[in-house]
Scaffold this motif. Sequence first.
Motif, short mmCIF file in Angstrom:
data_model
loop_
_atom_site.label_atom_id
_atom_site.label_comp_id
_atom_site.label_asym_id
_atom_site.label_seq_id
_atom_site.Cartn_x
_atom_site.Cartn_y
_atom_site.Cartn_z
N GLN A 171 38.68 45.26 36.28
CA GLN A 171 38.52 44.43 37.47
C GLN A 171 37.22 44.77 38.22
O GLN A 171 36.63 43.91 38.86
N SER A 172 36.80 46.03 38.16
CA SER A 172 35.60 46.45 38.90
C SER A 172 34.33 46.29 38.08
O SER A 172 33.26 46.69 38.50
N ASN A 173 34.43 45.66 36.90
CA ASN A 173 33.31 45.61 35.98
C ASN A 173 32.43 44.38 36.27
O ASN A 173 32.84 43.25 36.01
N THR A 174 31.24 44.60 36.81
CA THR A 174 30.31 43.51 37.06
C THR A 174 28.94 43.77 36.46
O THR A 174 28.08 42.91 36.48
N VAL A 201 43.21 58.65 25.46
CA VAL A 201 43.00 57.22 25.27
C VAL A 201 41.80 56.78 26.11
O VAL A 201 41.77 56.96 27.33
N LEU A 202 40.80 56.19 25.45
CA LEU A 202 39.59 55.73 26.11
C LEU A 202 39.56 54.20 26.09
O LEU A 202 39.61 53.59 25.02
N HIS A 203 39.48 53.60 27.28
CA HIS A 203 39.38 52.15 27.42
C HIS A 203 37.94 51.79 27.74
O HIS A 203 37.34 52.36 28.66
N ILE A 204 37.39 50.83 27.01
CA ILE A 204 36.00 50.40 27.21
C ILE A 204 36.00 48.93 27.62
O ILE A 204 36.61 48.09 26.95
N TYR A 205 35.29 48.63 28.74
CA TYR A 205 35.25 47.26 29.27
C TYR A 205 33.78 46.83 29.41
O TYR A 205 33.16 47.03 30.45
N PRO A 206 33.19 46.22 28.38
CA PRO A 206 31.82 45.70 28.52
C PRO A 206 31.75 44.62 29.59
O PRO A 206 32.65 43.78 29.69
N GLY A 207 30.69 44.66 30.43
CA GLY A 207 30.55 43.71 31.51
C GLY A 207 29.67 42.54 31.16
O GLY A 207 29.27 42.34 30.01
N SER A 208 29.33 41.76 32.19
CA SER A 208 28.53 40.55 31.98
C SER A 208 27.11 40.89 31.53
O SER A 208 26.45 40.07 30.91
N GLY A 209 26.63 42.10 31.84
CA GLY A 209 25.30 42.51 31.42
C GLY A 209 25.28 43.24 30.11
O GLY A 209 24.26 43.82 29.73
N SER A 210 26.39 43.21 29.38
CA SER A 210 26.50 43.94 28.12
C SER A 210 26.03 43.09 26.94
O SER A 210 25.95 41.87 27.01
N TYR A 211 25.74 43.77 25.84
CA TYR A 211 25.45 43.08 24.58
C TYR A 211 26.72 42.45 24.01
O TYR A 211 26.65 41.48 23.27
N TYR A 212 27.86 43.02 24.36
CA TYR A 212 29.16 42.51 23.90
C TYR A 212 30.04 42.17 25.09
O TYR A 212 31.08 42.80 25.30
N GLY A 226 32.85 41.19 27.43
CA GLY A 226 34.25 40.83 27.26
C GLY A 226 34.93 41.39 26.04
O GLY A 226 36.14 41.23 25.86
N LYS A 227 34.18 42.08 25.17
CA LYS A 227 34.80 42.63 23.95
C LYS A 227 35.32 44.03 24.25
O LYS A 227 34.73 45.04 23.88
N ASN A 228 36.45 44.06 24.90
CA ASN A 228 37.06 45.34 25.27
C ASN A 228 37.62 46.05 24.05
O ASN A 228 37.94 45.43 23.03
N ALA A 229 37.79 47.34 24.18
CA ALA A 229 38.37 48.13 23.10
C ALA A 229 39.11 49.32 23.66
O ALA A 229 38.79 49.81 24.75
N THR A 230 40.11 49.76 22.91
CA THR A 230 40.86 50.97 23.25
C THR A 230 40.76 51.92 22.07
O THR A 230 41.10 51.57 20.93
N ILE A 231 40.27 53.12 22.33
CA ILE A 231 40.07 54.11 21.28
C ILE A 231 41.00 55.29 21.55
O ILE A 231 40.96 55.88 22.64
N ASP A 237 41.68 46.07 19.84
CA ASP A 237 41.02 45.18 20.80
C ASP A 237 41.98 44.84 21.94
O ASP A 237 43.05 45.45 22.07
N ASP A 238 41.61 43.86 22.74
CA ASP A 238 42.39 43.47 23.91
C ASP A 238 43.80 43.00 23.55
O ASP A 238 44.74 43.13 24.35
N HIS A 239 43.93 42.44 22.35
CA HIS A 239 45.20 41.87 21.93
C HIS A 239 46.02 42.84 21.09
O HIS A 239 47.03 42.45 20.50
N GLY A 240 45.55 44.08 21.01
CA GLY A 240 46.28 45.07 20.25
C GLY A 240 46.01 45.02 18.76
O GLY A 240 46.65 45.74 17.99
N GLN A 241 45.06 44.17 18.33
CA GLN A 241 44.73 44.08 16.92
C GLN A 241 43.90 45.29 16.50
O GLN A 241 42.97 45.70 17.21
N SER A 242 44.21 45.83 15.35
CA SER A 242 43.52 47.02 14.86
C SER A 242 42.09 46.67 14.43
O SER A 242 41.85 45.63 13.80
N LEU A 243 41.14 47.54 14.78
CA LEU A 243 39.74 47.39 14.38
C LEU A 243 39.34 48.58 13.51
O LEU A 243 39.71 49.72 13.80
N SER A 244 38.60 48.29 12.46
CA SER A 244 38.15 49.39 11.60
C SER A 244 36.98 50.14 12.22
O SER A 244 36.79 51.32 11.97
#
Length: 877
Positions: A104-107, A118-129, A131-136, A148-155
Amino acid sequence: MFVPVTTKPAPPRSKRAIRLQIKHPAVLILLGVVACGAILFGIVFTYFYLKYMHIVDDRIRRPIFDNPAKIYATGDVVEAGDERTAAGIVAELRASGYLPGSAQSNTGVGTYSLRGNVLHIYPGSGSYYPGKNATIRISGGEIESITDDHGQSLSSYELEPALVTGLFDAKQRSKRRLLKYSEIPPLVINAIISVEDRRFFEHSGINYVRLVEGLLAPVFHHRRIQGGSTLTMQMARGFFLSNERSVKRKLAEMMIALILEHRFTKEQILEIYVNQVDLGQHGSFNIRGFGEAAQAYFGKDIRNLNLPEAALLAGLVNGPTYFSPLRHPARAIKRRNIVLRAMYDNHIIDQATLERAEATPLRLAPPSVEAEDAPYFVDIVRDRLLSEYDEAELDNSGMRVYTSLDRQLQRAATEAVESGMKQVDALIERRRTRKTRQGKGRNAVVKTEIQPGPMPQVALIALDPHTGEVLALAGGRDYAASQLNHALAKRPTGSIFKPFVYATAINTGLTGDPAKAFTQLTLIDASEGTFQNPGGKPYTPHNFDPAESTGQVPLRYALAHSINTATVRLAEMLGYDKVVQLAQAAGVTDVKPTPSMAIGTYDATPLEMSEAYTVFANGGVRQPAVFIRSIRSAAGEPMDQTTEEKTNVLDPRVASVITDMLGAVLDNGTAAAVRARFSAPAAGKTGTSHDAWFAGYTSNLLCIVWVGNDDYSDIKLEGAKAAAPIWTDFMLRAQKLRRYHEMQPFPSVQGVVSVKVDKATNLPADESCPDDYQALFIDGTVPAATCDHPEGPSANLFQKMFHIGVHRELVLPPVAPPATNPAAPPTAVPNQPAPGTPAAPQPEEKKKHGFWHRLFGGKKDRDKSTDTANTGSTAPQ
């Protein structure tokens, strides 16, 4: 009747006196003078106010600062199963501008949150990615899962590309990272205000109390007059005035400060000040603003500075050269502590915080500019951008340029160059040292003198041979001392050119009679000789080791030991023009068909040679060097860009055999010292002209190193002693990095067979010759002779019985039909011959023979096949 008379009471004596005094001529004259002075002052003030207001308005109509293109390096890739820690990933995120927070605070660039493992990553509007959030999830120092945001596994997940630098002003040679007021940490603001202008948010541009104190400093404190400048006055001086000390300049400074206070808010003034101020020098660049200074001195985004770091930067404003932490660390700490004390006096920090901050040692980022900023790399990026965009667009558009630069590998390159050049300097100093004995008897002394001479320069280029992406580049030993990019300087290539001669030879296995094709075991005369140039002028090359100038040697040995005479003789047999055609197709364009060409007397740049060597490391396909991966506008929208096409140059089978031969250079040839330190599968070639070269590659990394003198004088050091150690050091450092750790054996290529070769006879080995090594051959060109049967295979039973059909087989038949190499790039044409070479004959359908024909042999057919084949150049057998 008496009528009283009413009279007006007399004015008090004092008022009457005043009136009389005012009417006095002297007083009236004085009042007139004052009034005239006031009117004159008003006129003059209005004139200068309007004058400077016009100057200010004219200046602020344009952007206050340029917004240059920003250069980004590649982002690190994390994969499930990697050995990583949460702290390490967080450090990379913070270096890219991520801040602790929530989605919510990501601008901005992005935020992250760490909860346990657990590390949550929230790329902002100034990011290369965006909205492509990830949980590691990390467990036991290893990445357990990525979702990813939907719980889908990423390699895997690519972290934010790190900002390297903004394109600098080529004339001013200054760098600046623009900050908005919202991006300036309160810690930095408080540090600046506490030491520079405590009443900044209260005064109207001029602090009259401080100004008077400064003027009276000589009287009460026995110091020279102090300026008493506010931040607004400093901003006025920096933008509109010179640093000349004079009353006129001070009055102009005050006037402009008043105007600025009416034109801007306090926040805007502070934002401009923070971006404007000079904070020293880093390498050959001037540091402008706190944003660039935070990166230059601490390797951090400004939002991640701690209290002592913020105080140190605030202290630099007063004297960036005098208080430079790079040159005068003791002064810098003393000044930092003054700022901390001012913050304490201003009630920003308490006593305990003050004491902890004062006790903090100075921790600076490594001072090497190339280690982080890669200035030679950025210079090339700038030149390539200028070929597509005009300079004004680069300086003001704020476009984002995402490059192939790997900052970890760049650091490895810088460190390898620094370490290796120290060794080179030591070798040169030893060679130039002369000891002379002066005097006689007991009075004799030995005088040591080092003869003067140029100190060599260096270039290192590392790229991915399969994509052409340039991962690291050093164009010299010290960018601050010389901005000449030696990676782009044309120099004689020396023996690193020789593989193109041998590739042309191995290619005959696909373009002529396989029985007469050149292979690794083909013998070539290594004796001294004279060759004729096209104009008739004789050319007589010599070998580095005279002992290698006699007899015949296999091609494998000639390349591994870099025998000049054998290589020139091989090029003559093949045809100089064919070697030139192959080299030019690989990108070495300045060669000419002369005998000396074979041993690298023509020029090429280290960058051109790195592109050319992708032909060997990439299955025959030339990959042009790639510096820019993508370009986006300041708003993040993709922008058009041109891409260079890769080129099919060699058949993958030829490239595979050459790689095997270059592996022998490391195993037992001129680069054997490399193999003593570096054990991963690799191929390479030393080069020595009057410069020193080494070109080498592994399965995932190609690197070229050049060392030489700017004045073209002979460095008098072989490539094995000057360039190869730097290459080895770089590769060892790269191997420690997770991304390049897996240096696998070179992939096998269909149509290439591995054969055991007897070391004594250099013929295929059998059970009777156990001392052997492995060598690669294009299928169908393997010699039929063996160490035990040098004249060919023995006659079979029927041939012995009837004494017929006995014939020496020159080569063994293919073990499998030719096939497209599955490891080749999708666009490669594996069976396409090198440019300029005749097409390989298409295999004819073989006629089936009966029993008697097979019994009595097929000599007639074999002879006919040999007579009608396109034989090309023949080699001694």
